[in-house]
Write a protein that holds these residues in place. Sequence first.
Motif, PDB file in Angstrom:
ATOM      1  N   CYS A  89      -0.467  13.447  -2.010  1.00 21.23           N
ATOM      2  CA  CYS A  89       0.355  12.961  -0.898  1.00 21.23           C
ATOM      3  C   CYS A  89       1.644  13.782  -0.774  1.00 21.23           C
ATOM      4  O   CYS A  89       2.032  14.195   0.318  1.00 21.23           O
ATOM      5  CB  CYS A  89       0.654  11.478  -1.127  1.00 21.23           C
ATOM      6  N   VAL A 128       0.419   5.996   3.261  1.00 21.93           N
ATOM      7  CA  VAL A 128      -0.328   6.210   2.019  1.00 21.93           C
ATOM      8  C   VAL A 128       0.638   6.273   0.837  1.00 21.93           C
ATOM      9  O   VAL A 128       0.400   5.677  -0.211  1.00 21.93           O
ATOM     10  CB  VAL A 128      -1.190   7.493   2.107  1.00 21.93           C
ATOM     11  N   TYR A 131       1.847   2.815  -0.200  1.00 22.19           N
ATOM     12  CA  TYR A 131       0.814   2.132  -0.971  1.00 22.19           C
ATOM     13  C   TYR A 131       0.805   2.622  -2.426  1.00 22.19           C
ATOM     14  O   TYR A 131       0.822   1.844  -3.368  1.00 22.19           O
ATOM     15  CB  TYR A 131      -0.559   2.351  -0.324  1.00 22.19           C
TER      16      TYR A 131
END
Length: 196
Positions: A89, A128, A131
Amino acid sequence: MPNRVERARFDDLYALVSDQLADGRYRPGDRIGLKDLASRLHVSVTPLREVLSRLVGRDVVTEHRSEGYYLARLDARDIAELYSLHLMCLNRALRGDLRVMPGDPPADIWATFRAIVEACGETIVSDVHRYLDDRLKLVRRCDIALLEDSASAAIPLQRVLLEHNLDEAHHQIRAFHERRIAAAAEIALVFRRGSA
């Protein structure tokens, strides 16, 4: 639709509950007593239940319909995968056109990671990351206790980001995550023990 004040209250309570769950008081699989936690946080059970439901959606908490809420379990494989995905990420965020990084350097490495993701301006990457950050927050104190490099990692990373040296930023971020992936079994062991 909640107004801005209600949203801010919810966000504050979410952060507070998230901190409580990550402080080691609960071990993986421990039941989270709604009334006890609500009393400790000086809130009613209703907004607390809403926060815990959101945390169920983030896989930080599990819900057993007739029994209540429980802190999620994470084994070494889960922890290694979460760190691997977190690295991916951040690498994606660094590939984008980083907008302005905050003027004041973030307080720690995790705040620096959040600043990188926010600066890339990509909503999906941000979602993302949020999370993954929520899930990894559960083991962060274990990671810090074992590896002790979180505090010292932020300053050099912030320096290379300000210099826009993205190759070195990638290198530092990869090294940080690879240490945690390699230590996933030890992190999982400390997490299972809790601090209670």
